[in-house]
Design a protein around this motif. Structure first.
Motif, PDB file in Angstrom:
ATOM      1  N   PRO A   1       0.824  -1.210   0.000  1.00 24.88           N
ATOM      2  CA  PRO A   1       0.000   0.000   0.000  1.00 24.88           C
ATOM      3  C   PRO A   1       0.857   1.259   0.000  1.00 24.88           C
ATOM      4  O   PRO A   1       1.938   1.285   0.587  1.00 24.88           O
ATOM      5  N   PHE A   2       0.369   2.301  -0.681  1.00 22.99           N
ATOM      6  CA  PHE A   2       1.071   3.577  -0.735  1.00 22.99           C
ATOM      7  C   PHE A   2       0.348   4.589   0.140  1.00 22.99           C
ATOM      8  O   PHE A   2      -0.892   4.621   0.176  1.00 22.99           O
ATOM      9  N   PRO A   3       1.080   5.437   0.865  1.00 28.38           N
ATOM     10  CA  PRO A   3       0.434   6.466   1.691  1.00 28.38           C
ATOM     11  C   PRO A   3      -0.240   7.516   0.820  1.00 28.38           C
ATOM     12  O   PRO A   3       0.121   7.719  -0.341  1.00 28.38           O
ATOM     13  N   SER A   4      -1.212   8.199   1.395  1.00 31.41           N
ATOM     14  CA  SER A   4      -1.935   9.233   0.654  1.00 31.41           C
ATOM     15  C   SER A   4      -1.177  10.549   0.610  1.00 31.41           C
ATOM     16  O   SER A   4      -1.371  11.356  -0.310  1.00 31.41           O
ATOM     17  N   ASP A   5      -0.326  10.808   1.606  1.00 30.94           N
ATOM     18  CA  ASP A   5       0.454  12.041   1.626  1.00 30.94           C
ATOM     19  C   ASP A   5       1.410  12.073   0.430  1.00 30.94           C
ATOM     20  O   ASP A   5       2.181  11.123   0.236  1.00 30.94           O
ATOM     21  N   PRO A   6       1.389  13.127  -0.396  1.00 33.02           N
ATOM     22  CA  PRO A   6       2.229  13.163  -1.603  1.00 33.02           C
ATOM     23  C   PRO A   6       3.719  13.009  -1.319  1.00 33.02           C
ATOM     24  O   PRO A   6       4.429  12.340  -2.076  1.00 33.02           O
TER      25      PRO A   6
ATOM     26  N   LEU B   1       5.162  11.437   1.236  1.00 36.74           N
ATOM     27  CA  LEU B   1       5.436  10.053   1.629  1.00 36.74           C
ATOM     28  C   LEU B   1       5.306   9.118   0.420  1.00 36.74           C
ATOM     29  O   LEU B   1       6.103   8.184   0.256  1.00 36.74           O
ATOM     30  N   ALA B   2       4.301   9.372  -0.412  1.00 36.37           N
ATOM     31  CA  ALA B   2       4.125   8.540  -1.607  1.00 36.37           C
ATOM     32  C   ALA B   2       5.322   8.671  -2.547  1.00 36.37           C
ATOM     33  O   ALA B   2       5.753   7.681  -3.153  1.00 36.37           O
ATOM     34  N   ALA B   3       5.869   9.877  -2.663  1.00 33.05           N
ATOM     35  CA  ALA B   3       7.045  10.086  -3.519  1.00 33.05           C
ATOM     36  C   ALA B   3       8.248   9.305  -2.988  1.00 33.05           C
ATOM     37  O   ALA B   3       9.016   8.717  -3.759  1.00 33.05           O
ATOM     38  N   LEU B   4       8.421   9.290  -1.674  1.00 28.91           N
ATOM     39  CA  LEU B   4       9.498   8.506  -1.081  1.00 28.91           C
ATOM     40  C   LEU B   4       9.314   7.024  -1.382  1.00 28.91           C
ATOM     41  O   LEU B   4      10.286   6.310  -1.675  1.00 28.91           O
TER      42      LEU B   4
ATOM     43  N   ARG C   1      10.235   6.260  -5.027  1.00 28.71           N
ATOM     44  CA  ARG C   1      11.687   6.240  -5.223  1.00 28.71           C
ATOM     45  C   ARG C   1      12.292   4.952  -4.662  1.00 28.71           C
ATOM     46  O   ARG C   1      13.220   4.389  -5.249  1.00 28.71           O
ATOM     47  N   PHE C   2      11.757   4.501  -3.541  1.00 28.86           N
ATOM     48  CA  PHE C   2      12.290   3.271  -2.948  1.00 28.86           C
ATOM     49  C   PHE C   2      11.995   2.067  -3.834  1.00 28.86           C
ATOM     50  O   PHE C   2      12.852   1.195  -4.022  1.00 28.86           O
TER      51      PHE C   2
ATOM     52  N   GLU D   1      16.056   8.892   8.052  1.00 31.35           N
ATOM     53  CA  GLU D   1      16.291   9.408   6.702  1.00 31.35           C
ATOM     54  C   GLU D   1      14.983   9.764   6.015  1.00 31.35           C
ATOM     55  O   GLU D   1      14.862  10.814   5.374  1.00 31.35           O
ATOM     56  N   TRP D   2      13.995   8.893   6.146  1.00 29.25           N
ATOM     57  CA  TRP D   2      12.702   9.157   5.504  1.00 29.25           C
ATOM     58  C   TRP D   2      11.999  10.334   6.177  1.00 29.25           C
ATOM     59  O   TRP D   2      11.386  11.164   5.507  1.00 29.25           O
ATOM     60  N   ALA D   3      12.083  10.407   7.497  1.00 27.56           N
ATOM     61  CA  ALA D   3      11.442  11.514   8.210  1.00 27.56           C
ATOM     62  C   ALA D   3      12.063  12.845   7.807  1.00 27.56           C
ATOM     63  O   ALA D   3      11.351  13.839   7.568  1.00 27.56           O
ATOM     64  N   ASP D   4      13.399  12.885   7.716  1.00 23.36           N
ATOM     65  CA  ASP D   4      14.077  14.116   7.291  1.00 23.36           C
ATOM     66  C   ASP D   4      13.657  14.501   5.873  1.00 23.36           C
ATOM     67  O   ASP D   4      13.397  15.680   5.582  1.00 23.36           O
ATOM     68  N   ALA D   5      13.605  13.532   4.981  1.00 19.33           N
ATOM     69  CA  ALA D   5      13.234  13.809   3.593  1.00 19.33           C
ATOM     70  C   ALA D   5      11.797  14.315   3.483  1.00 19.33           C
ATOM     71  O   ALA D   5      11.475  15.116   2.605  1.00 19.33           O
ATOM     72  N   ALA D   6      10.931  13.872   4.405  1.00 17.95           N
ATOM     73  CA  ALA D   6       9.532  14.300   4.396  1.00 17.95           C
ATOM     74  C   ALA D   6       9.310  15.571   5.197  1.00 17.95           C
ATOM     75  O   ALA D   6       8.187  16.107   5.217  1.00 17.95           O
ATOM     76  N   GLY D   7      10.369  16.068   5.873  1.00 18.43           N
ATOM     77  CA  GLY D   7      10.232  17.266   6.692  1.00 18.43           C
ATOM     78  C   GLY D   7       9.408  17.031   7.942  1.00 18.43           C
ATOM     79  O   GLY D   7       8.680  17.921   8.393  1.00 18.43           O
ATOM     80  N   MET D   8       9.525  15.838   8.521  1.00 16.03           N
ATOM     81  CA  MET D   8       8.754  15.481   9.709  1.00 16.03           C
ATOM     82  C   MET D   8       9.692  15.019  10.814  1.00 16.03           C
ATOM     83  O   MET D   8      10.825  14.599  10.558  1.00 16.03           O
TER      84      MET D   8
END
Length: 289
Positions: free
Chosen positions: A167-172, A174-177, A180-181, A193-200
């Motif tokens: 499943p993919f998240p609805s947040d754009p 998070l979905a972009a991350l 890419r993965f 790393e993912w949190a930093d990339a998402a600004g969270m």
């Protein structure tokens, strides 16, 4: 529409007409279930569509990817995809695919699954699917034919669910991350790393990812690695090459992840050696979906 094995080849317009004809025929068919065989070439893509019947999608040869707005599901060897009625979905063929689909009325029996899921195909269910495609289709069944289809329907709720959804998240962001993965999977991606990339913050990211996908990042990441590994293993690539290409430090580390997710080593899984009773069948070439 005549009953029998259809081969979907030709230009886009011709294939579109074939699919429209099949879907219309399904809408007009009677009886609790209809079983149809289809042959698809490598790379074929069935566009988004939906049925008034639920679909048990199983293939004897080939790997299938099913995509919905809820995510993507891989249907590997000796498995099937349960797609509830009304769910819009598309299907992509990885390798030549010999597909066997059973289309089921939503109220055919009690206990049918309510959500999308990948299930293991047992020896009994495999035999019933193969036998059901030989039966008259589109009308009410009697005698032995009705008993075969009735047993098939009653076995559907008993099929073991397998963790092969992505499943993919609805947040754009998070979905972009996630996209890419999937394009370049690695077992070493971290929450920070993912949190930093998402600004969270780590905590906000963890909660948001779990809420939107129903999975932890660790579990989601492992399933994404399986998505990348299974078609390559099905094509006969060495386990060592696949493991190292995915970024695992060693074959044992990859095997441990694989066994944790699917209950068998890669070699055992590809042989169909299933503890839960799935069949050890194999077709030639790419593995079944």
């Amino acid at each position: 529409m005549p009953h029998g094995r259809e081969i979907f080849r030709g230009d886009a317009a011709e294939l579109g007409r074939l699919h429209e004809s099949r879907w219309q025929w399904l809408e007009e068919a009677v009886g609790p279930a209809v079983a149809l065989p289809t042959e698809y070439p490598d790379g074929y893509h069935v566009p988004r569509h939906r049925h008034s019947r639920s679909q048990l999608l199983h293939a004897l040869v080939g790997v299938v990817l099913v995509t919905t707005k809820h995510g993507r599901w891989m249907v590997p060897p000796d498995h099937a995809m349960w797609i509830p009625a009304g769910i819009e979905h598309s299907v992509e063929m990885l390798g030549d695919v010999s597909m066997r689909s059973v289309y089921v009325m939503p109220n055919a029996i009690a206990g049918l699954p309510e959500g999308l899921r990948v299930v293991g195909i047992t020896e009994l269910m495999h035999s019933l699917i193969v036998e059901s495609e030989k039966l008259p289709q589109g009308g009410e069944l009697e005698g032995r034919a009705a008993l075969v289809m009735g047993l098939l329907l009653h076995e559907i709720p008993n099929l073991p669910e397998r963790p092969l959804g992505l499943p993919f998240p609805s947040d754009p962001k998070l979905a972009a991350l996630c996209r890419r993965f999937v394009a370049a999977p690695s077992p070493h991606a971290t929450i920070d790393e993912w949190a930093d990339a998402a600004g969270m913050s780590r905590r906000t990211f963890t909660r948001a990812f779990q809420r939107q996908t129903g999975l932890s990042l660790s579990t989601w990441r492992q399933q994404a690695c399986l998505f990348a590994a299974l078609p390559r293993l099905a094509d006969g690539e060495p386990i060592t090459r696949v493991a190292l290409d995915l970024g695992y430090d060693s074959v044992p580390a990859f095997t441990t992840m694989f066994k944790r997710m699917l209950g068998a080593s890669p070699r055992g899984y590809m042989r169909g050696a299933r503890d839960a009773g799935e069949s050890p069948r194999r077709g030639g070439g790419p593995l079944a979906a």
